[in-house]
Design a protein around this motif. Sequence first.
Motif, PDB file in Angstrom:
ATOM      1  N   GLU A 105       0.754  -0.944   0.312  1.00  0.00           N
ATOM      2  CA  GLU A 105       0.207   0.396  -0.205  1.00  0.00           C
ATOM      3  C   GLU A 105       0.636   1.303  -0.507  1.00  0.00           C
ATOM      4  O   GLU A 105       0.402   2.610  -0.271  1.00  0.00           O
ATOM      5  N   TYR A 106       2.038   1.166   0.937  1.00  0.00           N
ATOM      6  CA  TYR A 106       2.657   2.227   0.598  1.00  0.00           C
ATOM      7  C   TYR A 106       4.013   2.456   0.847  1.00  0.00           C
ATOM      8  O   TYR A 106       5.166   2.184  -0.532  1.00  0.00           O
ATOM      9  N   LEU A 107       4.506   3.075   1.945  1.00  0.00           N
ATOM     10  CA  LEU A 107       6.405   3.797   1.759  1.00  0.00           C
ATOM     11  C   LEU A 107       7.187   2.388   1.690  1.00  0.00           C
ATOM     12  O   LEU A 107       8.091   2.579   0.817  1.00  0.00           O
ATOM     13  N   PHE A 108       7.125   1.640   2.240  1.00  0.00           N
ATOM     14  CA  PHE A 108       7.941   0.283   2.834  1.00  0.00           C
ATOM     15  C   PHE A 108       8.093  -0.984   2.516  1.00  0.00           C
ATOM     16  O   PHE A 108       6.393  -1.317   3.640  1.00  0.00           O
ATOM     17  N   GLU A 109       8.428  -2.212   2.190  1.00  0.00           N
ATOM     18  CA  GLU A 109       8.016  -3.456   2.600  1.00  0.00           C
ATOM     19  C   GLU A 109       8.983  -3.534   3.971  1.00  0.00           C
ATOM     20  O   GLU A 109      10.275  -2.898   4.008  1.00  0.00           O
ATOM     21  N   VAL A 110       8.453  -4.573   4.944  1.00  0.00           N
ATOM     22  CA  VAL A 110       9.699  -4.353   6.100  1.00  0.00           C
ATOM     23  C   VAL A 110      10.081  -6.186   5.886  1.00  0.00           C
ATOM     24  O   VAL A 110       8.727  -6.986   5.688  1.00  0.00           O
ATOM     25  N   PRO A 111      11.084  -6.154   5.502  1.00  0.00           N
ATOM     26  CA  PRO A 111      12.238  -7.513   4.995  1.00  0.00           C
ATOM     27  C   PRO A 111      11.590  -8.400   6.499  1.00  0.00           C
ATOM     28  O   PRO A 111      11.299  -8.593   7.316  1.00  0.00           O
ATOM     29  N   LYS A 112      11.952 -10.007   6.089  1.00  0.00           N
ATOM     30  CA  LYS A 112      11.064 -11.049   6.521  1.00  0.00           C
ATOM     31  C   LYS A 112      12.536 -11.715   7.235  1.00  0.00           C
ATOM     32  O   LYS A 112      13.667 -11.461   6.920  1.00  0.00           O
ATOM     33  N   PHE A 113      12.259 -12.042   8.059  1.00  0.00           N
ATOM     34  CA  PHE A 113      13.424 -12.811   8.907  1.00  0.00           C
ATOM     35  C   PHE A 113      13.547 -13.865   8.798  1.00  0.00           C
ATOM     36  O   PHE A 113      13.506 -14.693   9.174  1.00  0.00           O
ATOM     37  N   ASP A 114      14.971 -13.942   7.800  1.00  0.00           N
ATOM     38  CA  ASP A 114      14.961 -15.741   6.626  1.00  0.00           C
ATOM     39  C   ASP A 114      16.195 -16.444   7.621  1.00  0.00           C
ATOM     40  O   ASP A 114      16.062 -16.947   5.841  1.00  0.00           O
ATOM     41  N   ILE A 115      16.887 -15.899   8.367  1.00  0.00           N
ATOM     42  CA  ILE A 115      18.293 -16.957   8.537  1.00  0.00           C
ATOM     43  C   ILE A 115      18.171 -18.164   9.156  1.00  0.00           C
ATOM     44  O   ILE A 115      18.015 -18.219   9.578  1.00  0.00           O
ATOM     45  N   ASN A 116      18.972 -19.153   8.292  1.00  0.00           N
ATOM     46  CA  ASN A 116      18.977 -20.437   9.233  1.00  0.00           C
ATOM     47  C   ASN A 116      20.480 -20.490   9.480  1.00  0.00           C
ATOM     48  O   ASN A 116      21.807 -20.139   9.185  1.00  0.00           O
TER      49      ASN A 116
END
Length: 442
Positions: free
Chosen positions: A9-20
Amino acid sequence: MLPEIRCQEYLFEVPKFDINASDVKNFMRELKGFHEIFSDCFHRSESRGHFFRYMVGQFSKLERKSIEPIALNVENGAVRPMQRFISDAEWDDDKILRKYHGLVNDDLGAANGALIFDESGFVKKGRDSIGVARQYSSNVGKVENCQVGVFAAYVSPNGYSLLDKRLYIPEKWFTDDYKTRRKKCRLPDDIEFKTKPQLAVEMFNSIVKEEILPFKYVLADSGYGTSPEFIEAVESCIDKTYFVSVPGDTQCWLKQPVVIKKQYRYKGEVRTKKVLEKTAKKPITIDTLAKSINDYFWYKRKVTEGTKGPIEYEFTRRRITLASHGLPQKEVWLVIRRSLGENPAYKFYISNAHLSARLSLFVWLSGLRWAIEQCFEETKSELGLDHYEVRKYRGWHHHMLTCMLAHFFLWHIKIQLGKKSAIYYSVTASDSFGGCVAITAP
């Protein structure tokens, strides 16, 4: 789960936490490097060693990450010395926080970042831990015997992290009946009773004064949205936009009512007071207003992708004048969210955003506050945020601080890896970095 609206919808996406664990090489060496940054915040080398070993325990596979199991399962660990380190030893907490905020800025800082304020409860069985009482715990949704912490978090296009914390100490703890318990818990004599919004203001002012972290938005739940002190603190900063929840019984006018000054006598003295003009309408609740808005003005938006399909709400907005003690106050945006169906549930927000602000901004902000919930979920489920068994005031703050630092360290590792981030809408805490915390302690 975090809402998709943050990226659609708007300003930015927040990245997911996806490390292993398979993504990380030389984890312990990197952790030692991280700890070296804070070496001058402790007077003794023993303290620096305990600081490192305690965090190693937080990253371990231990089911219960309190002091004793950590001390018994890490190399060179000792229970009593570690207990003294967490509960009694002097740390330069302010220096640690300043350094930490600089690191957060290096990795996560962004001009359009947001500060988020919220609280979390920690259920306790006994009566002797500092600040414990029967009080409302937001995360369990009822009154429990618990401690309550007020937290500040930061979210940006680069990630999210807890920034600061305050332990809420109920007012009765400052009475003579609690004198012995205060002494046992080593509550400093200069600590006075403060409400949760006052604790949030204290953190907000400290972050602003540091001038380390850039931010544009301030988000909070209704306990803070209804606090004049909290709102005034944010409004005192130029170009900061707040977006806060408020309860449905908040009163307002759609049109600014006429106010006149009226003279009256009090003990022979002529005084004046402000009153509504006789023809002015009485204020209405925002709940009443919401239920009167025609369906034409509601916009359906997907908030997140649930296990059974998309979760959607309808949104609308209005310019309103808030009422206080029957008189008009400031003019703000009222944003209303309602669930779909025949008997919708409503959620209300107010904001000082510019007159030109679009609905899409508010829809985006309504989901952004979920980042602090992710901080709580991840630090509790993976790092033992709620596993502590300390009773003293200093011990509570030291445990929370190490959890905050550990959580951020994992974000740093993720950013350092340079992996392309995906949208965070379906990854849970256990999916995200459970593999990373499984690394064996030395």
